[in-house]
Design an enzyme around this catalytic site. Structure first.
Site, mmCIF file in Angstrom:
data_model
loop_
_atom_site.group_PDB
_atom_site.id
_atom_site.type_symbol
_atom_site.label_atom_id
_atom_site.label_comp_id
_atom_site.label_asym_id
_atom_site.label_seq_id
_atom_site.Cartn_x
_atom_site.Cartn_y
_atom_site.Cartn_z
ATOM 1 N N TRP A 168 -3.692 -2.092 -0.993
ATOM 2 C CA TRP A 168 -3.664 -3.450 -1.540
ATOM 3 C C TRP A 168 -4.174 -4.325 -0.407
ATOM 4 O O TRP A 168 -3.532 -4.456 0.625
ATOM 5 C CB TRP A 168 -2.230 -3.824 -1.936
ATOM 6 N N GLU A 216 1.023 -12.683 -15.293
ATOM 7 C CA GLU A 216 0.704 -11.591 -14.373
ATOM 8 C C GLU A 216 -0.012 -10.422 -15.047
ATOM 9 O O GLU A 216 -0.792 -9.738 -14.412
ATOM 10 C CB GLU A 216 1.931 -11.120 -13.567
ATOM 11 N N ARG A 229 1.853 1.032 -6.134
ATOM 12 C CA ARG A 229 2.122 0.149 -4.992
ATOM 13 C C ARG A 229 0.891 -0.639 -4.544
ATOM 14 O O ARG A 229 1.004 -1.601 -3.798
ATOM 15 C CB ARG A 229 2.622 0.981 -3.810
ATOM 16 N N GLU A 259 10.570 -16.616 -16.366
ATOM 17 C CA GLU A 259 10.248 -15.188 -16.370
ATOM 18 C C GLU A 259 9.239 -14.864 -17.484
ATOM 19 O O GLU A 259 8.310 -14.077 -17.282
ATOM 20 C CB GLU A 259 11.545 -14.371 -16.530
ATOM 21 N N CYS A 305 0.851 -1.182 0.000
ATOM 22 C CA CYS A 305 0.000 0.000 0.000
ATOM 23 C C CYS A 305 0.892 1.239 0.000
ATOM 24 O O CYS A 305 2.065 1.173 0.335
ATOM 25 C CB CYS A 305 -0.868 0.027 1.239
ATOM 26 N N ASN A 334 0.403 0.671 6.571
ATOM 27 C CA ASN A 334 0.898 -0.436 5.733
ATOM 28 C C ASN A 334 1.432 -1.505 6.685
ATOM 29 O O ASN A 334 2.041 -1.166 7.699
ATOM 30 C CB ASN A 334 2.072 0.004 4.859
ATOM 31 N N GLY A 335 1.271 -2.759 6.320
ATOM 32 C CA GLY A 335 1.785 -3.828 7.185
ATOM 33 C C GLY A 335 0.629 -4.638 7.742
ATOM 34 O O GLY A 335 -0.507 -4.535 7.266
ATOM 35 N N HIS A 360 8.165 -35.176 -18.101
ATOM 36 C CA HIS A 360 7.775 -35.787 -16.817
ATOM 37 C C HIS A 360 6.440 -35.230 -16.330
ATOM 38 O O HIS A 360 6.188 -35.194 -15.135
ATOM 39 C CB HIS A 360 8.867 -35.564 -15.773
ATOM 40 N N LYS A 380 3.359 -3.547 -6.732
ATOM 41 C CA LYS A 380 4.753 -3.420 -7.144
ATOM 42 C C LYS A 380 5.714 -3.822 -6.035
ATOM 43 O O LYS A 380 6.740 -4.427 -6.282
ATOM 44 C CB LYS A 380 4.999 -1.966 -7.558
ATOM 45 N N LYS A 395 5.629 -13.211 -16.825
ATOM 46 C CA LYS A 395 5.177 -11.960 -17.449
ATOM 47 C C LYS A 395 3.799 -12.160 -18.061
ATOM 48 O O LYS A 395 2.909 -11.341 -17.887
ATOM 49 C CB LYS A 395 6.143 -11.491 -18.565
#
Ligand code: G6P
Length: 607
Positions: A73, A487, A27, A480, A2, A99-100, A503, A602, A484
């Site tokens: 968030w 997300e 954020r 990666e 946040c 935040n937290g 497998h 982020k 990408k």
């Protein structure tokens, strides 16, 4: 995660807070809110983007003397107006943004409810407002200090009180708070980018500290009420929030900034006469690095994939044994940290809670702890023994791109430095330096294929699933690439080591399940060609990323993306670029909000 911004000054709170929120929106962005002290306190909240809140605030909020604002968030409770911050107490005079996570909030809530406090949200934060109310005897700072004695968990928080129009109280434990000091005002935020357009004089709060801000003044105390004297420091240029320029999204801008990101990562760090890297930030620990036997790399998300890549690179260039570990798992393992163990934390933001916890654990156990961090002055940068900055510039798109390019570049430089202090030859060192110097132009060349990659995205973006495969240096790039795509476009994608495909994942392959194969002509080329054949035998469509001139592949696959040739260690810097562009174009074509993908943030400051 946040974002917090707080202001106390000469009657201009509203605009400064809204502008600050917009800079912090990357954020967290599921809801937001603002409280402003004026003749009567003003409180507004909105679900969705900051623009929703802005509309309402510009219509009916006073400018005000002091205020706090928050972009959220969600952790506890859904993203609703009731759960959005600021939270207030029963009297409607105390306002808190946080935040937290308050770990003992249920116990605190029960006790407060039993003494008559009425709650209106599902959040852990609301208990803070009521706790401050319960502790308030005319001195806001004293009330916050007292309230925090009962709190377990993590916080970066800001509190205002209707009776204290010239004051904000902020506190930090585990979630960053930075103060900004101007001529007639003071600010605080969770991230320096919300302050940098107003002042370059900043003070980073440390854990277990509380600060009282008045216009142009600040006083810091520890939670146990000891005064702390700390000078303001000048914020480095470049910490300011970027703007999109002519690009439609930050992510696209940042993908296109990668050649410069690599150039900046290399600037002043190459010593051609000795075939080695110069990394000033590691000089103070060079003796310990020379004696190191064991390297553990800890990180999360995209930075974790940079760490996986680094494992192959360090193993090739040095004699170290290397482990790459997810930070969230590392701290719960029984660690065997010996004198010669080095732990390297990789983080764009320098604030990721799991990475921070992992490095603290490693430090406690006696390891030399290094950081590879982008944000200057961030917590991880401050808590490591030594380190290297990425200098990628501010990255706003939630999906990391240019930081990844810088991380890969600098990881090669660190491996080179350690390799050359061991048995790596001058010639091999010099080959790598030259390869790195060629990379920016080669990335530019791939960026020139954006239109063609858009056409591929048009062809494939309706698929529901994708497989990404690669081997050795290209295996982390497969992971990666898949990350990408999932997300930002919400297409299910899995990255796999190509050899592992048979497998399990091959069972999924059919005509509707495309595979992206990372197949540059390197020592794994023949093997990955066999894997591609296995997919073709099951009628799976294949998009291959390969080096120019690798014609044998062309007849075997549906589409080829050609990239320039470089040293096999450097190739991932080039091969990741088409995957970023492919994910970007798929997401735009599917109507997704590329810079603010759903459910993500982020900077992840909760564990
Ligand atoms: C979040 C971001 C990712 C990032 C990860 C680690 O999940 O959305 O882009 O890779 O955190 O962040 P860090 O700042 O530690 O690199």
């Amino acid at each position: 995660m946040c974002g917090i911004v707080a202001y106390v000054g000469r009657g201009t709170a509203r605009n400064i807070l809204i502008e600050g929120l917009k800079r912090l929106e990357y954020r967290g962005y599921d809801s937001s809110g603002i409280a402003i002290l004026n003749s009567a306190p003003y409180l507004a909240k909105a679900v969705g983007k900051v623009s929703q809140l802005e509309e309402r605030v510009r219509r009916d909020a006073p400018e005000g003397w002091a205020g706090i604002a928050h972009t959220r968030w969600a952790t506890h409770g859904k993203p609703t107006e009731a759960n959005a911050h600021p939270h207030t107490d029963c009297s409607g005079q105390v306002f808190v943004v946080h935040n937290g996570i308050i770990e003992n909030y249920q116990r605190l809530k029960k006790a407060l409810a039993a003494s008559g406090h009425v709650f209106h949200s599902d959040t852990d934060t609301e208990v803070l407002a009521h706790l401050v109310e319960a502790c308030y005897k005319g001195d806001l700072e004293a009330a916050v200090l007292k309230a925090l004695q009962d709190v377990q968990g993590t916080y970066g928080l800001a509190v205002i009180h209707a009776k204290h129009q010239d004051e904000i109280v902020v506190a930090r434990r585990g979630s960053p708070i930075v103060l900004g000091i101007g001529p007639e005002y003071s600010l605080a935020a969770s991230d320096a980018s919300a302050l940098s357009q107003h002042t370059d004089q900043v003070v980073f709060l440390e854990d277990n500290e509380v600060a009282r801000l008045e216009p142009s003044r600040f006083m810091i105390k520890t939670l146990d009420n000891r005064h702390v004297s700390r000078e303001a420091q000048t914020l480095e240029a470049g910490s300011e929030a970027a703007d999109k320029g002519s690009y439609p999204h930050f992510m696209l801008k940042e993908i296109f900034e990668q050649p410069e990101a690599v150039e900046n990562a290399l600037r002043g760090r190459l010593n051609h006469s000795e075939g080695v890297a110069k990394l000033g930030g590691l000089e103070s620990v060079m003796d310990r690095l020379k004696a190191a036997r064991h390297l553990i790399i800890v990180s999360c998300g995209t930075s974790y994939y940079a760490g996986l890549y680094a494992r192959y690179v360090f193993e090739t260039l040095t004699d170290l044994t290397v482990e790459t570990e997810l930070a969230s798992e590392f701290r719960y393992r029984k660690l065997n940290i010996r004198d010669n163990t080095v732990v390297l934390a990789i983080s764009q933001s320098g604030e990721t809670a799991d990475t921070l916890a992992a490095l603290r654990e490693a430090k406690r156990k006696g390891a030399l702890v290094l950081g590879l961090v982008n944000v200057v002055g961030s917590t991880i940068a401050r808590e490591t023994h030594a380190g290297v900055y990425s200098h990628a510039g501010s990255e706003i798109g939630v999906a990391s791109t240019k930081s990844f390019a810088s991380q890969l570049t600098i990881l090669v430089l660190i491996a080179l430095l350690l390799g050359r202090s061991r048995d790596l030859s001058y010639e091999e060192g010099e080959n790598l330096l030259r390869g790195l110097e060629e990379a920016p132009a080669q990335i530019r060349e791939v960026l020139g294929q954006s239109e063609r990659i858009l056409e591929l995205a048009q062809q494939y973006c309706s698929a529901s699933h994708f497989l990404y495969i690669g081997r050795k240096y290209q295996y982390p790039i497969a992971l990666e690439g898949a990350l990408k795509l999932k997300e930002i476009s919400y297409i299910h994608a899995e990255g796999y080591a190509a050899g592992e495909m048979k497998h399990g994942p091959i069972a999924l392959i059919d005509r509707s399940f495309p595979t992206v194969a990372l197949a540059p002509e390197d020592s794994s080329y023949e093997k990955i060609i066999s894997n591609i054949q296995e997919i073709r035998a099951r009628e799976g469509p294949v998009i291959a990323v390969t080096t120019r001139g690798a014609d044998r592949l062309r007849s075997m696959v549906d589409c080829v993306i050609e990239i320039p040739r470089n040293h096999s260690i450097i190739m991932p810097l080039i091969s990741v670029v088409p995957l970023q562009l492919f994910a970007y174009h798929c997401a735009v074509l599917r109507g997704c909000d590329v810079d603010k993908p759903r459910n993500l943030a982020k900077s992840v400051t909760v564990e």
